[in-house]
Design a protein around this motif. Structure first.
Motif, mmCIF file in Angstrom:
data_model
loop_
_atom_site.group_PDB
_atom_site.id
_atom_site.type_symbol
_atom_site.label_atom_id
_atom_site.label_comp_id
_atom_site.label_asym_id
_atom_site.label_seq_id
_atom_site.Cartn_x
_atom_site.Cartn_y
_atom_site.Cartn_z
ATOM 1 N N LYS A 61 36.853 21.690 -30.103
ATOM 2 C CA LYS A 61 36.108 20.450 -30.294
ATOM 3 C C LYS A 61 37.044 19.261 -30.499
ATOM 4 O O LYS A 61 36.817 18.179 -29.949
ATOM 5 N N ASP A 62 38.105 19.463 -31.265
ATOM 6 C CA ASP A 62 39.067 18.384 -31.509
ATOM 7 C C ASP A 62 39.802 17.992 -30.232
ATOM 8 O O ASP A 62 40.056 16.803 -29.990
ATOM 9 N N ALA A 63 40.149 18.973 -29.398
ATOM 10 C CA ALA A 63 40.842 18.671 -28.139
ATOM 11 C C ALA A 63 39.937 17.871 -27.202
ATOM 12 O O ALA A 63 40.388 16.901 -26.568
ATOM 13 N N ALA A 64 38.672 18.243 -27.122
ATOM 14 C CA ALA A 64 37.735 17.500 -26.275
ATOM 15 C C ALA A 64 37.557 16.078 -26.794
ATOM 16 O O ALA A 64 37.541 15.115 -26.013
ATOM 17 N N ALA A 65 37.443 15.930 -28.102
ATOM 18 C CA ALA A 65 37.327 14.592 -28.694
ATOM 19 C C ALA A 65 38.603 13.797 -28.453
ATOM 20 O O ALA A 65 38.556 12.584 -28.193
ATOM 21 N N GLY A 66 39.743 14.469 -28.490
ATOM 22 C CA GLY A 66 41.019 13.810 -28.215
ATOM 23 C C GLY A 66 41.088 13.300 -26.789
ATOM 24 O O GLY A 66 41.612 12.202 -26.534
ATOM 25 N N ALA A 67 40.563 14.060 -25.850
ATOM 26 C CA ALA A 67 40.535 13.615 -24.454
ATOM 27 C C ALA A 67 39.716 12.338 -24.311
ATOM 28 O O ALA A 67 40.104 11.408 -23.596
ATOM 29 N N VAL A 68 38.592 12.288 -25.004
ATOM 30 C CA VAL A 68 37.753 11.086 -24.984
ATOM 31 C C VAL A 68 38.528 9.909 -25.577
ATOM 32 O O VAL A 68 38.512 8.804 -25.025
ATOM 33 N N LEU A 69 39.214 10.136 -26.678
ATOM 34 C CA LEU A 69 39.969 9.074 -27.330
ATOM 35 C C LEU A 69 41.076 8.533 -26.425
ATOM 36 O O LEU A 69 41.257 7.314 -26.310
ATOM 37 N N VAL A 70 41.809 9.412 -25.769
ATOM 38 C CA VAL A 70 42.882 8.983 -24.862
ATOM 39 C C VAL A 70 42.306 8.100 -23.756
ATOM 40 O O VAL A 70 42.835 7.018 -23.459
ATOM 41 N N TYR A 71 41.203 8.527 -23.153
ATOM 42 C CA TYR A 71 40.593 7.763 -22.068
ATOM 43 C C TYR A 71 40.035 6.441 -22.589
ATOM 44 O O TYR A 71 40.127 5.412 -21.909
ATOM 45 N N ALA A 72 39.465 6.441 -23.792
ATOM 46 C CA ALA A 72 38.924 5.211 -24.381
ATOM 47 C C ALA A 72 40.039 4.197 -24.620
ATOM 48 O O ALA A 72 39.882 3.005 -24.312
ATOM 49 N N ILE A 73 41.159 4.653 -25.156
ATOM 50 C CA ILE A 73 42.293 3.756 -25.401
ATOM 51 C C ILE A 73 42.810 3.177 -24.088
ATOM 52 O O ILE A 73 43.038 1.966 -23.970
ATOM 53 N N LEU A 74 42.968 4.038 -23.090
ATOM 54 C CA LEU A 74 43.415 3.587 -21.769
ATOM 55 C C LEU A 74 42.431 2.569 -21.187
ATOM 56 O O LEU A 74 42.838 1.538 -20.641
#
Length: 126
Positions: free
Chosen positions: A98-111
């Motif tokens: 769950k944390d890795a999936a949320a991290g992927a969202v965060l990376v894309y959001a920042i970009l």
């Protein structure tokens, strides 16, 4: 008559798949705060794009960023639901997934924010 029925059935399944997908999007919008935030920010960016007269390329980039962000958030939500369904109690691997999936969202959001700022900055009279 027999030849038309399988084709009818295929079209029904095809339309149902759109119905199920739409239901998933609406349900996610109703229940997931982060998805709601992404939708609101997306609408604001579309309005800003209209006000600043984005170029065709800027529109393409913006639409890819919005589509990618919303899609990634939907995938993250689906993964969280599946993990919660499979594991009733807290498990380290479930949390890691769950944390890795949320991290992927965060990376894309920042970009997306960085690229959005670059595009908007190019239209400001500074």
């Amino acid at each position: 008559m027999d030849l038309k029925e399988p084709r009818n059935s295929e079209w029904k399944r095809f339309y149902k798949s759109f119905w199920f997908a739409s239901t998933g999007i609406v349900q996610t919008f109703k229940t997931e705060r982060n998805f709601q935030i992404h939708v609101v920010v997306s609408i604001l960016m579309l309005i800003i794009g209209l006000l600043l007269s984005f170029t065709k390329l800027e529109w393409v980039i913006l639409l890819f960023l919005i589509g990618g962000m919303l899609s990634l958030e939907l995938i993250n939500t689906a993964l969280e639901h599946v993990v919660d369904l499979v594991t009733k109690e807290k498990r380290p691997l479930a949390k890691a997934a769950k944390d890795a999936a949320a991290g992927a969202v965060l990376v894309y959001a920042i970009l997306s924010v960085i690229i959005g700022l670059i595009i908007v900055y190019g239209h400001l009279p500074i």
